[in-house]
Design a protein around this motif. Structure first.
Motif, short mmCIF file in Angstrom:
data_model
loop_
_atom_site.label_atom_id
_atom_site.label_comp_id
_atom_site.label_asym_id
_atom_site.label_seq_id
_atom_site.Cartn_x
_atom_site.Cartn_y
_atom_site.Cartn_z
N VAL A 161 0.82 -1.22 0.00
CA VAL A 161 0.00 0.00 0.00
C VAL A 161 0.86 1.27 0.00
N GLU A 162 2.12 1.13 -0.36
CA GLU A 162 3.03 2.29 -0.29
C GLU A 162 2.65 3.42 -1.24
N ASP A 163 1.89 3.10 -2.29
CA ASP A 163 1.53 4.12 -3.27
C ASP A 163 0.17 4.76 -2.98
N VAL A 164 -0.30 4.65 -1.75
CA VAL A 164 -1.59 5.21 -1.38
C VAL A 164 -1.63 6.70 -1.75
N ALA A 165 -2.79 7.11 -2.26
CA ALA A 165 -2.94 8.50 -2.72
C ALA A 165 -4.40 8.90 -2.62
N LEU A 166 -4.65 10.17 -2.85
CA LEU A 166 -6.03 10.68 -2.88
C LEU A 166 -6.42 10.96 -4.33
N GLY A 167 -7.62 10.51 -4.70
CA GLY A 167 -8.08 10.75 -6.05
C GLY A 167 -9.41 10.11 -6.31
N ALA A 168 -9.82 10.10 -7.55
CA ALA A 168 -11.11 9.53 -7.93
C ALA A 168 -11.11 8.02 -7.73
N ALA A 169 -12.20 7.51 -7.16
CA ALA A 169 -12.30 6.06 -6.93
C ALA A 169 -12.11 5.29 -8.23
N ALA A 170 -12.52 5.88 -9.35
CA ALA A 170 -12.40 5.20 -10.64
C ALA A 170 -10.95 4.97 -11.04
N ALA A 171 -10.00 5.66 -10.42
CA ALA A 171 -8.59 5.45 -10.76
C ALA A 171 -8.16 4.04 -10.40
N ASP A 172 -8.49 3.57 -9.18
CA ASP A 172 -8.18 2.20 -8.80
C ASP A 172 -8.95 1.21 -9.66
N ILE A 173 -10.24 1.48 -9.84
CA ILE A 173 -11.08 0.57 -10.62
C ILE A 173 -10.58 0.48 -12.05
N GLY A 174 -10.20 1.63 -12.62
CA GLY A 174 -9.68 1.64 -13.98
C GLY A 174 -8.41 0.83 -14.12
N SER A 175 -7.56 0.84 -13.09
CA SER A 175 -6.33 0.05 -13.13
C SER A 175 -6.65 -1.44 -13.21
N LEU A 176 -7.60 -1.87 -12.40
CA LEU A 176 -7.99 -3.27 -12.41
C LEU A 176 -8.62 -3.65 -13.75
N LEU A 177 -9.53 -2.80 -14.25
CA LEU A 177 -10.16 -3.10 -15.53
C LEU A 177 -9.14 -3.10 -16.67
N ALA A 178 -8.17 -2.20 -16.62
CA ALA A 178 -7.15 -2.17 -17.67
C ALA A 178 -6.35 -3.46 -17.70
N SER A 179 -6.12 -4.05 -16.53
CA SER A 179 -5.40 -5.33 -16.49
C SER A 179 -6.22 -6.44 -17.16
N LEU A 180 -7.55 -6.39 -16.99
CA LEU A 180 -8.41 -7.37 -17.64
C LEU A 180 -8.51 -7.11 -19.14
N VAL A 181 -8.62 -5.84 -19.53
CA VAL A 181 -8.63 -5.50 -20.96
C VAL A 181 -7.33 -5.97 -21.62
N TYR A 182 -6.21 -5.79 -20.93
CA TYR A 182 -4.91 -6.22 -21.45
C TYR A 182 -4.93 -7.73 -21.72
N ARG A 183 -5.45 -8.49 -20.78
CA ARG A 183 -5.53 -9.94 -20.97
C ARG A 183 -6.43 -10.27 -22.16
N ARG A 184 -7.52 -9.53 -22.31
CA ARG A 184 -8.43 -9.76 -23.44
C ARG A 184 -7.76 -9.43 -24.77
N GLU A 185 -7.11 -8.27 -24.84
CA GLU A 185 -6.52 -7.82 -26.10
C GLU A 185 -5.29 -8.62 -26.50
N THR A 186 -4.65 -9.28 -25.55
CA THR A 186 -3.48 -10.11 -25.87
C THR A 186 -3.85 -11.57 -26.01
N GLY A 187 -5.15 -11.85 -26.06
CA GLY A 187 -5.60 -13.21 -26.36
C GLY A 187 -5.65 -14.16 -25.20
N ARG A 188 -5.57 -13.65 -23.98
CA ARG A 188 -5.59 -14.55 -22.82
C ARG A 188 -6.95 -14.62 -22.14
N LEU A 189 -7.90 -13.81 -22.59
CA LEU A 189 -9.28 -13.86 -22.10
C LEU A 189 -10.22 -13.66 -23.29
#
Length: 464
Positions: free
Chosen positions: A362-390
């Motif tokens: 949790v060293e990178d804890v910061a203040l910002g829009a909740a969607a920033a964390d959510i977007g990071s997680l979704l981007a990891s799933l999109v990455y798996r989809r676009e590279t043929g792993r999902l």
């Protein structure tokens, strides 16, 4: 010319022999899978003309054989396991080599100009041999310096923390403890696990190059104080102690199942984990940390810088990345209210403990829009989809599982905010890091990642 310092002393525990404790390097937490050579051509880097040699493990085997303190050593295996590439400035590479049945970690840094000689000379005074290897060496024909762990250009206390004589907080004196490097970012930080003879972790040590460990101790303590220990969804590791002498943060060992290690093996378990993960993230967003910095990863300046990095090294996507960055800047969504962000949200930083999820690192804890964390997680799933792993359907099911867990605790941010932050994370955390971390799969699919990011700005269905 390859120079080496012949000094006394050894740290045999770092050179692990084959056997139960010599875990495969691609299974180590934080090291990631071994980096395969990329077939995607990168534009030449005039400041680092020998870049591609350092990135080729096969080419580096004869170079690394000259690390021997007294004579050449035979390199039985050599893997490139981590890269940090600052285009036009420097290149850091981490190798895992095997010689005479023992594994060693070697950190390399390629400098521009004649800076390598100065860096080498500055390290000579504190360097110590590691088994048969010199602690520090110079390959001036490559403009590169090599440090054999626990030697490091900036983390000067790593050897002391590895020393069996250094006590582990909360562990009785005299108990046999094995210390093992499990995550390493050269010149920045190293994470060790301290295990009993049965292999069960007792504590973790995070050793830093500067005063980061002190700030991290305060972050962990603040978060822990604000989390109800009876929270049914979220756990956080407890900070045991901070050692100023060793610049080390000691953390409790959390026992559970790492989400990232299950994802590829069991789809049903992964989907259930993502629902728990969503609930834990929502609970984390309810916390607060005094003096946490604002998140600036997606600021206009950062977006422009990332576009410039990609454009310089992959001119074939120059127009696409410039257009994407401009659109992201123009379409930025105003924050609806700042929350406590994890700042580095992905399954590797989640441990499933029954019905709860422990969020670590949790060293990178910061203040910002909740969607920033959510977007990071979704981007990891999109990455798996676009590279043929999902598949698209598998992607959709996982997104809905995460959303369902989050909404059980806290209302999801606006769709427009999730859209924008997912698109931004796909550029900053996936496309750019494909270049700066030399990720062959990401480099191969870079045009698709950029076009998908832009499409996310137009079609909200893409995130569902």
């Amino acid at each position: 010319m390859f120079q080496r310092e012949l000094t006394a002393g050894s740290h045999a525990d770092v050179g692990r022999r084959r056997g139960r404790c010599a875990r495969r390097p691609d299974r180590e937490r934080g090291s990631g899978s071994m980096i395969a050579p990329t077939s995607t051509a990168l534009a030449p880097d005039q400041a680092l003309p020998h870049r591609d040699i350092l990135l080729d493990a096969a080419s580096m085997r004869p170079v690394l054989s000259r690390l021997g303190a007294a004579a050449l050593v035979r390199i039985d295996s050599c893997s490139l396991i981590r890269v940090n590439y600052q285009v036009g400035r420097s290149l850091r590479a981490q190798f895992r080599i095997e010689t005479d049945g023992a594994f060693y970690t070697v950190a390399a840094r390629m400098f521009r100009g004649a800076k390598s000689l100065d860096a080498y000379q500055r390290s000579l005074g504190s360097a110590r041999n590691v088994g048969p290897l010199s602690g520090v060496a110079l390959a001036d024909d490559l403009g590169s310096v090599f440090w054999v762990v626990p030697n490091d250009r900036k983390i000067h206390t790593l050897a002391a923390v590895l020393d069996p004589a250094t006590p582990v907080p909360g562990v009785e004196t005299g108990r046999e403890i094995r210390r093992r490097l499990v995550a390493y970012a050269p010149e920045k930080s190293a994470t060790l696990v301290c295990e009993g003879v049965d292999g069960i972790p007792l504590a973790y040590a995070k050793v830093a190059a500067a005063q980061q460990a002190s700030r991290d101790y305060d972050t962990y303590a603040s978060l822990h104080a604000r989390l109800d220990p009876r929270d049914p969804r979220l756990r956080l590791p407890c900070a045991l102690e901070y050692s100023a002498a060793h610049r080390t943060l000691w953390l409790e060992a959390v026992h559970g199942r790492r989400m990232a290690e299950t994802a590829a093996d069991d789809e049903i378990v992964e989907i259930a984990d993502l629902e728990r993960f969503g609930a834990a993230v929502a609970a984390f967003h309810r916390l607060s940390v005094p003096h946490a910095p604002p998140l600036d990863r997606f600021s206009p300046a950062h977006l422009r810088d990332d576009a410039a990095i990609i454009r310089t090294i992959r001119p074939d996507v120059s127009n696409a990345v410039e257009h994407l960055a401009a659109r992201l800047i123009a379409a930025a969504v105003p924050d609806a209210g700042a929350v406590c962000l994890h700042g580095d949200l992905h399954p590797k930083n989640a441990i499933v403990c029954g019905d709860r999820v422990t969020l670590i690192d949790v060293e990178d804890v910061a203040l910002g829009a909740a969607a920033a964390d959510i977007g990071s997680l979704l981007a990891s799933l999109v990455y798996r989809r676009e590279t043929g792993r999902l598949s698209r359907e598998a992607y959709r099911v996982r997104v809905q599982a995460f959303f369902g867990g989050y909404e059980a605790v806290r209302r999801l941010p606006a769709t427009s905010s999730i859209q924008w932050h997912t698109a931004a994370a796909l550029l900053v955390e996936r496309a750019t890091r494909a270049v700066t971390r030399i990720r062959p799969l990401g480099l191969e699919h870079l045009p698709a990642l950029l076009s998908t990011s832009e499409r996310l700005l137009d079609f909200p269905v893409e995130i569902q």
